[in-house]
Design a protein around this motif. Structure first.
Motif, PDB file in Angstrom:
ATOM      1  N   ASP A  17       0.869  -1.172   0.000  1.00 27.77           N
ATOM      2  CA  ASP A  17       0.000   0.000   0.000  1.00 27.77           C
ATOM      3  C   ASP A  17       0.910   1.226   0.000  1.00 27.77           C
ATOM      4  OD1 ASP A  17      -1.459   2.221   0.745  1.00 27.77           O
ATOM      5  OD2 ASP A  17      -2.547   1.227   2.371  1.00 27.77           O
ATOM      6  N   ALA A  19      -0.019   4.371  -0.835  1.00 24.88           N
ATOM      7  CA  ALA A  19      -0.999   5.415  -1.128  1.00 24.88           C
ATOM      8  C   ALA A  19      -0.349   6.790  -1.263  1.00 24.88           C
ATOM      9  CB  ALA A  19      -2.056   5.435  -0.024  1.00 24.88           C
ATOM     10  N   TRP A  20       0.627   7.084  -0.396  1.00 23.20           N
ATOM     11  CA  TRP A  20       1.221   8.437  -0.386  1.00 23.20           C
ATOM     12  C   TRP A  20       2.495   8.520  -1.216  1.00 23.20           C
ATOM     13  CZ3 TRP A  20      -1.218  12.674   1.170  1.00 23.20           C
ATOM     14  CH2 TRP A  20      -2.398  12.474   1.870  1.00 23.20           C
ATOM     15  N   SER A  45      -2.248   6.080  -4.664  1.00 19.51           N
ATOM     16  CA  SER A  45      -3.370   7.015  -4.842  1.00 19.51           C
ATOM     17  C   SER A  45      -2.795   8.244  -5.521  1.00 19.51           C
ATOM     18  CB  SER A  45      -3.944   7.414  -3.486  1.00 19.51           C
ATOM     19  OG  SER A  45      -4.231   6.290  -2.704  1.00 19.51           O
ATOM     20  N   HIS A  47      -4.220  10.699  -6.559  1.00 21.04           N
ATOM     21  CA  HIS A  47      -4.859  11.944  -6.097  1.00 21.04           C
ATOM     22  C   HIS A  47      -4.212  12.481  -4.822  1.00 21.04           C
ATOM     23  CE1 HIS A  47      -6.934   8.361  -4.634  1.00 21.04           C
ATOM     24  NE2 HIS A  47      -7.043   9.000  -3.485  1.00 21.04           N
ATOM     25  N   LYS A  48      -3.372  11.696  -4.166  1.00 15.67           N
ATOM     26  CA  LYS A  48      -2.740  12.209  -2.946  1.00 15.67           C
ATOM     27  C   LYS A  48      -1.487  13.016  -3.313  1.00 15.67           C
ATOM     28  CE  LYS A  48      -4.350   8.432   0.070  1.00 15.67           C
ATOM     29  NZ  LYS A  48      -5.732   8.911   0.208  1.00 15.67           N
ATOM     30  N   SER A  57      -6.880   5.837  -7.781  1.00 17.97           N
ATOM     31  CA  SER A  57      -5.852   4.910  -7.305  1.00 17.97           C
ATOM     32  C   SER A  57      -5.517   3.945  -8.434  1.00 17.97           C
ATOM     33  CB  SER A  57      -6.370   4.110  -6.112  1.00 17.97           C
ATOM     34  OG  SER A  57      -6.605   4.970  -5.042  1.00 17.97           O
TER      35      SER A  57
HETATM   36  C1  LIG Z   1      -1.826   4.272   3.848  1.00 21.62           C
HETATM   37  C2  LIG Z   1      -3.103   4.536   3.108  1.00 21.62           C
HETATM   38  N1  LIG Z   1      -3.621   3.582   2.325  1.00 21.62           N
HETATM   39  C3  LIG Z   1      -4.771   3.777   1.653  1.00 21.62           C
HETATM   40  C4  LIG Z   1      -5.456   4.974   1.748  1.00 21.62           C
HETATM   41  C5  LIG Z   1      -6.732   5.138   0.967  1.00 21.62           C
HETATM   42  O1  LIG Z   1      -6.421   5.431  -0.355  1.00 21.62           O
HETATM   43  P1  LIG Z   1      -7.529   5.896  -1.421  1.00 21.62           P
HETATM   44  O2  LIG Z   1      -7.754   7.363  -1.222  1.00 21.62           O
HETATM   45  O3  LIG Z   1      -6.897   5.630  -2.748  1.00 21.62           O
HETATM   46  O4  LIG Z   1      -8.762   5.093  -1.163  1.00 21.62           O
HETATM   47  C6  LIG Z   1      -4.963   5.994   2.541  1.00 21.62           C
HETATM   48  C7  LIG Z   1      -5.698   7.253   2.661  1.00 21.62           C
HETATM   49  O5  LIG Z   1      -5.347   8.150   3.320  1.00 21.62           O
HETATM   50  C8  LIG Z   1      -3.737   5.784   3.235  1.00 21.62           C
HETATM   51  O6  LIG Z   1      -3.214   6.749   3.994  1.00 21.62           O
END
Ligand SMILES: Cc1ncc(COP(=O)(O)O)c(C=O)c1O
Length: 310
Positions: A17, A19-20, A45, A47-48, A57
């Motif tokens: 994961d 995401a960031w 993600s 978008h982050k 994502s």
């Molecule tokens: C570590 C982590 N994984 C997953 C997510 C969720 O991602 P998404 O916005 O793509 O659903 C977040 C959202 O803040 C996150 O911090």
């Protein structure tokens, strides 16, 4: 990389994961991204830390441990049948922007973050965390310097209150906050104006810290008691017979809901886990101090949904 090596030695895929981490591949001074460290699949993600629209994502896939058609069929179980073309266009725009200008944009972002970290370190009562705090043997491999993580416990307040104050008085949205820290997430879209706004807001908050002083502190348990025992399958607890009991009465009962403090957005409780007093006091005192638990049936956490006995 070491985790990937352990997984692969056992023929298992490593799924990360990230995401960031959408920006990580585009500058050598940023931490190694999951795929360069040997992961089989990673989810980012865009978008982050990228320039995509919310909900964009993406999966990255390499190697032969996860078959593309299997990944696609799993995604199909949960994905919408009506994808938004604007998202695809923004994703493609981000890809092009990074190929053409990624390194220059993140050169600038990293330089700005470095200067901002130095300036914020000079504000009374703020300690800016660096690689020394998080990285090294047994800890994280690296740290993203674009995240400016600040310990403000010297102000005798919580990060929740400080974040609310900055939003209310300076229209600054911080990234995350917890019982003693706040974090400002800088990106390639920041410039000297946004950095200046952050420093000005934090400087004023340092001077007016008395306004955000906390009453009762958050009762933060040691990490060992935050790890609850899973005593029932999550789906059995979630879909079974449940009842709502007072938070004090939930000690020792089996949770039937997920309880996730935002920030940081990591579940403290998942259905099927046996609740303990430490975790319940952490959530209750946290909410009193400004923590948000949006997924709870009772978001004030004065009561908790548990599996019905018998
Ligand atoms: C570590 C982590 N994984 C997953 C997510 C969720 O991602 P998404 O916005 O793509 O659903 C977040 C959202 O803040 C996150 O911090």
């Amino acid at each position: 990389a070491a985790i990937a090596e352990v997984c692969h030695r056992r023929g298992r895929p490593l799924i990360v994961d990230e995401a960031w981490g959408a920006h990580l591949p585009f500058h050598p001074d940023l931490p190694t991204w999951a795929m360069d460290a040997g992961a089989d699949v990673c989810v980012t993600s865009v978008h982050k830390m990228g320039s995509a629209l919310e909900q964009s994502s993406v999966f990255h896939l390499q190697g032969d441990l996860v078959r593309p058609e299997v990944l696609r069929s799993r995604e199909d179980l949960l994905g919408t049948t009506s994808p938004n073309v604007l998202m695809y266009a923004a994703l493609d725009g981000w890809r092009r922007q990074m190929v053409q200008h990624g390194e220059a944009l993140f050169d600038h972002a990293l330089g700005l973050a470095r200067k901002t970290r130095e300036r914020v370190s000079g504000i009374d009562g703020i300690r800016v965390h660096g690689r020394d705090d998080f990285c090294g043997p047994g800890r994280a491999a690296d740290m993203d310097p674009l995240q400016i993580i600040m310990d403000i416990s010297a102000w005798e307040t919580t990060g929740y209150r400080a974040a609310d104050w900055l939003r209310a008085h300076h229209r600054i949205n911080l990234h995350i906050a917890d019982h003693r820290r706040i974090s400002a997430q800088s990106t390639h879209a920041d410039d000297t104006d946004t950095a200046e706004a952050l420093v000005a807001g934090l400087t004023e908050l340092s001077e007016r810290r008395a306004e955000v002083r906390s009453g009762r502190p958050v009762e933060m348990p040691p990490p060992s008691t935050l790890r609850l025992e899973q005593v029932m399958l999550p789906r059995d607890a979630f879909f079974g017979r449940t009842e709502q009991v007072s938070w004090e009465g939930a000690d020792g009962r089996i949770a039937a809901e997920m309880l996730t403090p935002y920030p940081p957005g990591i579940p403290a409780v998942v259905p099927g886990e046996r609740l303990n007093g430490d975790v319940l006091r952490y959530l209750r005192t946290g909410v009193e101090a400004g923590m948000v638990v949006p997924d709870a049936v009772d978001t004030a956490v004065t009561s908790v949904r548990v599996v019905r006995d018998g």
